[in-house]
Design a protein around this motif. Structure first.
Motif, short mmCIF file in Angstrom:
data_model
loop_
_atom_site.label_atom_id
_atom_site.label_comp_id
_atom_site.label_asym_id
_atom_site.label_seq_id
_atom_site.Cartn_x
_atom_site.Cartn_y
_atom_site.Cartn_z
N TYR A 216 0.87 -1.14 0.09
CA TYR A 216 0.18 0.09 0.20
C TYR A 216 0.79 1.23 0.11
O TYR A 216 0.45 2.33 -0.53
CB TYR A 216 -0.91 -0.04 1.29
CG TYR A 216 -2.24 -1.02 1.11
CD1 TYR A 216 -3.11 -0.63 -0.05
CD2 TYR A 216 -2.27 -1.83 1.86
CE1 TYR A 216 -4.08 -1.43 -0.12
CE2 TYR A 216 -3.53 -2.76 1.76
CZ TYR A 216 -4.28 -2.59 0.47
OH TYR A 216 -5.38 -3.42 0.48
N ASP A 217 1.98 1.26 0.61
CA ASP A 217 2.94 2.41 0.84
C ASP A 217 3.25 2.79 -0.60
O ASP A 217 3.24 4.16 -1.10
CB ASP A 217 4.21 1.91 1.32
CG ASP A 217 4.03 2.54 2.75
OD1 ASP A 217 2.92 3.02 3.11
OD2 ASP A 217 5.05 2.04 3.67
N LEU A 220 0.20 4.03 -2.57
CA LEU A 220 -0.04 5.19 -2.05
C LEU A 220 0.75 6.55 -2.64
O LEU A 220 0.34 7.56 -3.31
CB LEU A 220 0.04 5.49 -0.68
CG LEU A 220 -0.10 6.75 0.25
CD1 LEU A 220 -1.60 6.95 -0.10
CD2 LEU A 220 -0.08 6.68 1.67
N TYR A 409 -6.37 3.76 -0.09
CA TYR A 409 -4.94 3.63 0.32
C TYR A 409 -4.61 4.16 1.69
O TYR A 409 -4.11 3.54 2.57
CB TYR A 409 -3.96 3.69 -0.77
CG TYR A 409 -4.11 3.19 -1.97
CD1 TYR A 409 -4.77 2.13 -2.22
CD2 TYR A 409 -3.74 3.75 -3.09
CE1 TYR A 409 -5.08 1.20 -3.24
CE2 TYR A 409 -3.81 3.16 -4.46
CZ TYR A 409 -4.65 2.06 -4.41
OH TYR A 409 -4.67 1.28 -5.68
N SER A 412 -6.31 2.29 4.39
CA SER A 412 -5.46 0.88 4.59
C SER A 412 -4.25 1.18 5.35
O SER A 412 -3.80 0.55 6.55
CB SER A 412 -5.33 0.26 3.26
OG SER A 412 -6.50 0.04 2.64
N ILE A 413 -3.48 2.25 5.03
CA ILE A 413 -2.23 2.65 5.71
C ILE A 413 -2.60 2.88 7.20
O ILE A 413 -1.68 2.58 8.21
CB ILE A 413 -1.60 3.48 5.01
CG1 ILE A 413 -1.07 3.13 3.63
CG2 ILE A 413 -0.39 4.12 5.81
CD1 ILE A 413 0.09 2.09 3.82
#
Length: 824
Positions: A216-217, A220, A409, A412-413
């Motif tokens: 996800y990073d 993102l 995102y 999620s993070i």
């Protein structure tokens, strides 16, 4: 049967709260008028820094250095009020003022020396007790360290990810790296004491973090870059769109302001030509040779065709109706001009018509060309606008889609980071604990209480405050840290105090030396200056100008700011310093520096007692006139019967319901007019102000009338039977019995007038004519800050006339408000 007594605890508590709320403003005013510091900058209602200086400045203003220097300049120049003094009187006055200036310089020097001696004693005392201070701070820090419980990190992915988030922004061998080195080795199994080991351990932690983040990073970051690129393109296109709209608006203005009016003027000229054409038809004068009008008709036909093309181009531009109408009427005039010309060829004046058209034709060509170019430009820009608009719609849809993805995102993070929150807190506590241990080691090397040592204490305080600002809850640890910070605050205040005190004494000494040299020069030259001014020569002393610049500029810029801060810090330290032996010296420093500031301070010139006197005079006259008029006017409404008696007083009361301020323009104009013929009743006069205040008649008249109604009529009837006239019964019987209500009216009008501000602010302009309420504004706005001490002291002193009047008339006031006269 026993009667149970009900408790009134809640009632008492409520009354105490109400009394406290009501009395708080009064207490604030009283305490502020006695404070040496400004209440606006302090959270304490009561202060240990008290002074009567504000009252002295109001009752008997001191002639300090700025005043004396300005006064000396006035004496030397022989300006008012010294223009009528003899030379000997001026010499004596100048000599006395010079002696007073010298005494002020000596006093400043002595007080500075006294403050420096106190400061040296404070420094010596703190250096002697530096070990005690150090041990006390270290003991508090050690207790704080022992109270911090830091559980060990487990071997989970969350712990490794949290460790990565903390260390990824730190360089090798940083404070955070050293604090978490053991945890780093424990979780990764790599010795991180070397740069290669540190980077290897971070790589292991990064793998754990990426595994937990599930990509996800990267998504993102990628989505954020795409979104930024889309937004930049949107901004660029919006700028282009706006520029095109501005161009179209400019073209519209050209069409509206230039093209259309010019077309209308040409149409009017062609209309005149057509009228001329009709008149030519009626003429009989003929030419020997027929006129060749082929070129003329061809040109008219070409112009008509050009206009047809323009009208065709405008089919897609529906918003230019005025231009379309102008072109259509112009076309009609051209068509009319080209019709039925065969019979005119033999007319003598036909050639003149053609010549006139040839004069008009270049203007027509130019304006049609400009119209064509402008319309073409508008159409091109509209096409581009449509393209841009379509692209902007696509980009906005793309932006919306990317924003939704980015939000997804981020969510999620955020959920992943919530799982890392507890391990991060553990790591923060470990870093903080390490910082405290380092701080303790730093403080153990402290040998005295000098500037370098104070910096170390400040570094400890910064560490504590930084952690407090980032701490996540107000628990017991937070309370312990707050307690340590409060205990060390006096050290920080002392550091500021010492740094400011070290700055200004040398500057002040150099200023004193320069002032003494200037004063010595003045002593040698003032007699010659006075002799010259006595001969009618205007004299201005450069020495005095320089002395005033020293007081007004050098002292303010080089001394006053630091001295004021040092004085204020000394006052704060009196309450914070843990050594009672220092409080006397701190109090002495505060007192001496405050007095030095009073000697050199440029104070606001005021006429406080004159303002109070103006208010007393105006209020007494207004109260007397109002009471007299109301007492006389109320009598007919109470005792006599006449047409309009019932509704007349009600009409007056209705008018009284409107605030007097709404009539101020009319009153101002009236006073301005009357002042031309009666100077003492005009604008900026107390007489005019009194006249403006004589408006509160109806209410007081109604109040007195009600009191008159309670006085038995039989008393007057008995007096009339005994031979008294109606007027004698009024002032011998009614007035004495109505004394309580007349006193009430007099007192209420006096208080209302004394405190009135708005009307006085509009009418009065000269500061010497100010009333008390208006004069308070001068204290509310000082040259650098609001002078709350002077303002509140003036407010308390200004209450004196009202308090005296109220106490002296209290007996009548109570009776006037509670009872009437004898009842039948």
């Amino acid at each position: 049967m026993m009667v149970q007594k009900r408790g009134n605890v809640l009632t008492h508590i409520f009354l105490i709260i109400i009394v406290a709320v009501i009395l708080f403003p009064v207490v604030w005013v009283v305490t502020t008028s006695l404070r040496r510091d400004e209440a606006a900058f302090s959270s304490k209602l009561f202060s240990s820094r008290l002074t009567l200086q504000h009252y002295r400045d109001l009752v008997a203003p001191e002639k300090n250095l700025p005043f004396l220097i300005q006064d000396l300049q006035a004496m030397v120049s022989r300006v008012k009020p010294y223009d009528t003094w003899s030379e000997d009187e001026l010499k004596d006055a100048v000599k006395r003022s010079i002696e007073k200036v010298a005494s002020y310089l000596t006093e400043t020097e002595n007080r500075l020396k006294s403050a420096e001696d106190s400061f040296k004693r404070i420094e010596a005392f703190l250096n002697d007790h530096s070990d005690e201070i150090k041990n006390s701070v270290i003991e508090n820090l050690q207790e704080l360290v022992s109270s911090i419980q830091t559980p060990e990190l487990d071997d989970s992915d969350e712990s490794k990810a949290a460790l990565y988030l903390v260390l990824s922004k730190e360089r090798f061998n940083s404070k955070v790296h050293r604090a978490l080195e053991e945890d780093l080795k424990k979780t990764t199994g790599v010795d991180a004491s070397t740069r290669e080991g540190y980077e290897q351990a971070l790589e292991i932690l990064r793998t754990s973090y990426e595994k937990l983040a599930d990509g996800y990073d990267e998504l993102l970051e990628k989505t954020q870059k795409e979104l930024n690129a889309v937004r930049e393109e949107i901004l660029s296109l919006q700028q282009q769109y706006q520029n095109l709209q501005d161009d179209i608006m400019e073209a519209n203005l050209i069409i509206e302001k230039d093209i259309t009016p010019e077309l209308e003027r040409i149409k009017a000229s062609l209309s005149d030509l057509n009228e001329l054409k009709e008149r030519i038809k009626q003429t009989t004068a003929s030419s020997l040779f027929p006129v060749d009008d082929s070129s003329f008709l061809q040109n008219v036909s070409n112009m008509t065709l050009t206009i047809d093309n323009l009208l065709s181009e405008m089919d897609s531009l529906v918003e230019y109706e005025n231009l379309r109408r102008s072109l259509a009427t112009l076309k009609g005039e051209l068509e009319k001009l080209s019709e039925g010309n065969e019979e005119l060829k033999s007319r003598l004046l036909y050639s003149d018509l053609i010549k006139i058209y040839e004069e008009i034709q270049p203007r027509l060509v130019r304006i049609l060309k400009e119209t064509s170019e402008t319309l073409t430009s508008i159409k091109d820009k509209i096409v581009i606008l449509n393209v841009l608009n379509k692209r902007l719609e696509d980009l906005r849809l793309q932006e919306k889609s990317l924003s939704e993805k980015l939000s997804e995102y981020q969510q999620s993070i955020s959920e992943i980071h919530k799982r890392l929150l507890e391990p991060q807190r553990i790591l923060s506590l470990k870093v903080f604990k390490y910082d405290l241990q380092r701080s303790i080691s730093t403080l153990e090397r402290v040998k005295s209480f000098g500037k370098t040592d104070l910096l170390r204490y400040s570094s400890v305080l910064k560490t504590l405050r930084d952690f407090m600002n980032s701490y996540w809850e107000k628990d017991e640890l937070y309370s312990r840290i707050s307690k340590v910070v409060r205990g060390m605050r006096w050290i920080e205040e002392y550091r500021d105090f010492a740094s400011k005190f070290d700055t200004f004494p040398e500057n002040l000494k150099s200023i004193l030396e320069e002032m003494r040299l200037s004063l010595s020069d003045l002593e040698r030259s003032y007699e010659d200056l006075l002799s010259l001014s006595a001969q009618g020569v205007y004299v201005s002393s450069g020495i005095l100008n320089r002395m005033y610049d020293i007081v007004k500029m050098d002292f303010v810029s080089k001394v006053r700011a630091n001295m004021s801060v040092a004085s204020r810090r000394a006052g704060i330290l009196m309450d914070l310093v843990p050594f009672s032996d220092l409080k006397g010296d701190l109090r002495n420093i505060d007192k001496e520096l405050f007095r030095i500031d009073q000697i050199w301070k440029q104070k606001t010139k005021h006429y406080f007692w004159l303002w109070v006197l103006n208010s007393v005079i105006v209020s007494l006259i207004v109260a007397f006139i109002t009471t007299t008029v109301c007492a006389i006017a109320a009598y007919p409404f109470s005792r006599m019967r006449f047409l309009g008696r019932r509704y007349g007083i009600m009409a007056l009361l209705l008018i009284q319901m409107f605030p007097g301020v709404i009539f101020m323009i009319a009153i101002y104009d009236l006073l301005n007019f009357m002042g031309k013929y009666i100077p003492f009743i005009g604008i900026d006069t107390l007489g005019g102000l009194i006249f403006a205040y004589l408006t509160n008649i109806a209410y007081n008249m109604y109040l007195i009338k009600g009191f008159y109604d309670t006085i038995p009529t039989s008393l007057e009837e008995a007096a009339i039977v005994d031979g008294a006239t109606r007027f004698q019964s009024f002032y011998r019987i009614i007035i004495p019995l109505a004394r309580p209500i007349l006193t009430v009216v007099f007192l209420l009008v006096f208080i209302g007038t004394f405190n009135e501000y708005v009307v006085a602010r509009i009418i009065l302009q000269n500061v010497r004519h100010y009333t008390y309420a208006l004069g308070l504004q001068a204290f509310a706005t000082g040259p650098y800050e609001t002078e709350w001490g002077l303002f509140t002291a003036a407010a308390l002193l200004g209450m004196t006339p009202m308090v005296i009047l109220f106490l002296s008339l209290q007996r009548y006031l109570v009776s006037g408000l509670t009872r009437g006269a004898v009842k039948e």
